[in-house]
Design a protein around this motif. Structure first.
Motif, mmCIF file in Angstrom:
data_model
loop_
_atom_site.group_PDB
_atom_site.id
_atom_site.type_symbol
_atom_site.label_atom_id
_atom_site.label_comp_id
_atom_site.label_asym_id
_atom_site.label_seq_id
_atom_site.Cartn_x
_atom_site.Cartn_y
_atom_site.Cartn_z
ATOM 1 N N ASN A 1 0.843 -1.197 0.000
ATOM 2 C CA ASN A 1 0.000 0.000 0.000
ATOM 3 C C ASN A 1 0.874 1.240 0.000
ATOM 4 O O ASN A 1 1.925 1.280 0.630
ATOM 5 C CB ASN A 1 -0.897 0.025 1.237
ATOM 6 C CG ASN A 1 -1.976 -1.024 1.169
ATOM 7 O OD1 ASN A 1 -2.347 -1.459 0.104
ATOM 8 N ND2 ASN A 1 -2.473 -1.435 2.321
ATOM 9 N N THR A 2 0.418 2.237 -0.713
ATOM 10 C CA THR A 2 1.097 3.518 -0.716
ATOM 11 C C THR A 2 0.219 4.544 -0.015
ATOM 12 O O THR A 2 -0.922 4.262 0.349
ATOM 13 C CB THR A 2 1.383 3.983 -2.159
ATOM 14 O OG1 THR A 2 0.146 4.149 -2.844
ATOM 15 C CG2 THR A 2 2.269 2.985 -2.886
ATOM 16 N N PHE A 3 0.756 5.714 0.169
ATOM 17 C CA PHE A 3 0.017 6.786 0.822
ATOM 18 C C PHE A 3 -1.192 7.196 -0.014
ATOM 19 O O PHE A 3 -2.231 7.575 0.524
ATOM 20 C CB PHE A 3 0.950 7.979 1.056
ATOM 21 C CG PHE A 3 0.350 9.084 1.871
ATOM 22 C CD1 PHE A 3 0.161 8.940 3.230
ATOM 23 C CD2 PHE A 3 -0.037 10.275 1.274
ATOM 24 C CE1 PHE A 3 -0.387 9.951 3.992
ATOM 25 C CE2 PHE A 3 -0.592 11.296 2.009
ATOM 26 C CZ PHE A 3 -0.760 11.136 3.387
ATOM 27 N N ASP A 4 -1.070 7.091 -1.328
ATOM 28 C CA ASP A 4 -2.169 7.481 -2.223
ATOM 29 C C ASP A 4 -3.319 6.474 -2.204
ATOM 30 O O ASP A 4 -4.434 6.804 -2.604
ATOM 31 C CB ASP A 4 -1.657 7.646 -3.645
ATOM 32 C CG ASP A 4 -0.668 8.787 -3.741
ATOM 33 O OD1 ASP A 4 -0.792 9.741 -2.952
ATOM 34 O OD2 ASP A 4 0.234 8.715 -4.597
ATOM 35 N N ASP A 5 -3.075 5.241 -1.742
ATOM 36 C CA ASP A 5 -4.142 4.243 -1.672
ATOM 37 C C ASP A 5 -5.106 4.500 -0.523
ATOM 38 O O ASP A 5 -6.221 3.976 -0.523
ATOM 39 C CB ASP A 5 -3.547 2.840 -1.512
ATOM 40 C CG ASP A 5 -2.786 2.405 -2.744
ATOM 41 O OD1 ASP A 5 -3.032 2.979 -3.824
ATOM 42 O OD2 ASP A 5 -1.945 1.495 -2.629
ATOM 43 N N LEU A 6 -4.702 5.290 0.461
ATOM 44 C CA LEU A 6 -5.561 5.592 1.604
ATOM 45 C C LEU A 6 -6.611 6.625 1.217
ATOM 46 O O LEU A 6 -6.391 7.442 0.325
ATOM 47 C CB LEU A 6 -4.724 6.128 2.763
ATOM 48 C CG LEU A 6 -3.659 5.185 3.325
ATOM 49 C CD1 LEU A 6 -2.819 5.923 4.340
ATOM 50 C CD2 LEU A 6 -4.295 3.965 3.946
ATOM 51 N N ILE B 1 -9.026 10.005 2.029
ATOM 52 C CA ILE B 1 -8.594 11.350 2.422
ATOM 53 C C ILE B 1 -8.571 11.514 3.936
ATOM 54 O O ILE B 1 -7.707 12.212 4.477
ATOM 55 C CB ILE B 1 -9.464 12.434 1.735
ATOM 56 C CG1 ILE B 1 -8.853 13.828 1.910
ATOM 57 C CG2 ILE B 1 -10.875 12.403 2.251
ATOM 58 C CD1 ILE B 1 -7.583 14.009 1.149
ATOM 59 N N GLN B 2 -9.482 10.866 4.671
ATOM 60 C CA GLN B 2 -9.506 10.993 6.131
ATOM 61 C C GLN B 2 -8.277 10.348 6.762
ATOM 62 O O GLN B 2 -7.668 10.910 7.667
ATOM 63 C CB GLN B 2 -10.779 10.364 6.694
ATOM 64 C CG GLN B 2 -12.033 11.112 6.343
ATOM 65 C CD GLN B 2 -13.271 10.384 6.833
ATOM 66 O OE1 GLN B 2 -13.213 9.209 7.178
ATOM 67 N NE2 GLN B 2 -14.392 11.097 6.853
ATOM 68 N N HIS B 3 -7.904 9.168 6.263
ATOM 69 C CA HIS B 3 -6.711 8.502 6.792
ATOM 70 C C HIS B 3 -5.438 9.266 6.422
ATOM 71 O O HIS B 3 -4.492 9.322 7.211
ATOM 72 C CB HIS B 3 -6.650 7.063 6.298
ATOM 73 C CG HIS B 3 -7.656 6.168 6.940
ATOM 74 N ND1 HIS B 3 -8.745 5.718 6.260
ATOM 75 C CD2 HIS B 3 -7.751 5.672 8.203
ATOM 76 C CE1 HIS B 3 -9.467 4.963 7.062
ATOM 77 N NE2 HIS B 3 -8.896 4.922 8.256
ATOM 78 N N GLN B 4 -5.402 9.834 5.233
ATOM 79 C CA GLN B 4 -4.238 10.635 4.838
ATOM 80 C C GLN B 4 -4.085 11.853 5.742
ATOM 81 O O GLN B 4 -2.975 12.178 6.183
ATOM 82 C CB GLN B 4 -4.367 11.086 3.392
ATOM 83 C CG GLN B 4 -4.148 10.012 2.384
ATOM 84 C CD GLN B 4 -4.297 10.531 0.966
ATOM 85 O OE1 GLN B 4 -4.563 11.714 0.743
ATOM 86 N NE2 GLN B 4 -4.120 9.643 -0.007
ATOM 87 N N LEU B 5 -5.205 12.531 6.023
ATOM 88 C CA LEU B 5 -5.179 13.702 6.888
ATOM 89 C C LEU B 5 -4.742 13.342 8.295
ATOM 90 O O LEU B 5 -3.913 14.019 8.901
ATOM 91 C CB LEU B 5 -6.551 14.380 6.908
ATOM 92 C CG LEU B 5 -6.679 15.647 7.746
ATOM 93 C CD1 LEU B 5 -5.782 16.731 7.167
ATOM 94 C CD2 LEU B 5 -8.118 16.113 7.792
ATOM 95 N N PHE B 6 -5.271 12.233 8.829
ATOM 96 C CA PHE B 6 -4.890 11.800 10.168
ATOM 97 C C PHE B 6 -3.418 11.446 10.224
ATOM 98 O O PHE B 6 -2.704 11.835 11.164
ATOM 99 C CB PHE B 6 -5.727 10.593 10.603
ATOM 100 C CG PHE B 6 -5.257 9.991 11.881
ATOM 101 C CD1 PHE B 6 -5.513 10.608 13.100
ATOM 102 C CD2 PHE B 6 -4.529 8.816 11.881
ATOM 103 C CE1 PHE B 6 -5.067 10.062 14.280
ATOM 104 C CE2 PHE B 6 -4.073 8.259 13.061
ATOM 105 C CZ PHE B 6 -4.344 8.890 14.268
#
Length: 134
Positions: free
Chosen positions: A79-84, A86-91
């Motif tokens: 998994n990459t950061f882009d697969d998450l 938007i809420q998980h990326q922000l957290f």
């Protein structure tokens, strides 16, 4: 001490589990009639005729060559950061920023006596006066 040794052992074991679950290899066996002539892992098995250049002599009608391929796991979930979403990326971004900001660097302190060498000891005064701290 006991827990850290247990954690290191389990980490080492899990690394080997991942390594051997993704490892693929081949096992080649050469039979002449019912007799096993050679078994090889990662290389070619020797045939009946030995190192002869004549392939017809080496592979008789009674000879059988078996190749077993052991396939390891080839699809690991990456998994990459882009697969998450938007809420998980922000957290994750806010948690990382707040965690890194906890570690504030201190100003460099000047130690004046860092290069100071004590004088040479000529007489041990405590031994001469027989006064010791107990």
């Amino acid at each position: 001490m006991k827990n850290s040794l247990l954690n290191k052992g389990l980490s080492f074991l899990m690394a080997f589990v991942v390594l051997f679950s993704t490892l693929s290899f081949t096992i080649e066996s050469h039979y002449c009639g019912d007799h096993l002539i050679d078994t090889a892992v990662f290389t070619k098995a020797k045939v009946c005729g030995g190192n002869t250049a004549d392939k017809d002599f080496a592979m008789k009608s009674c000879c059988k060559h078996e190749v077993d391929v052991i396939k390891g796991q080839d699809k690991l979930k990456l998994n990459t950061f882009d697969d998450l979403d938007i809420q998980h990326q922000l957290f994750l971004a806010s948690f990382t920023y707040s965690y890194v900001s906890l570690f504030v660097t201190l100003p460099k302190q000047v130690v004046l006596h860092k290069e100071y060498a004590p004088p040479n000891l000529i007489f041990d005064i405590q031994v001469l006066d027989e006064t010791f701290l107990i």
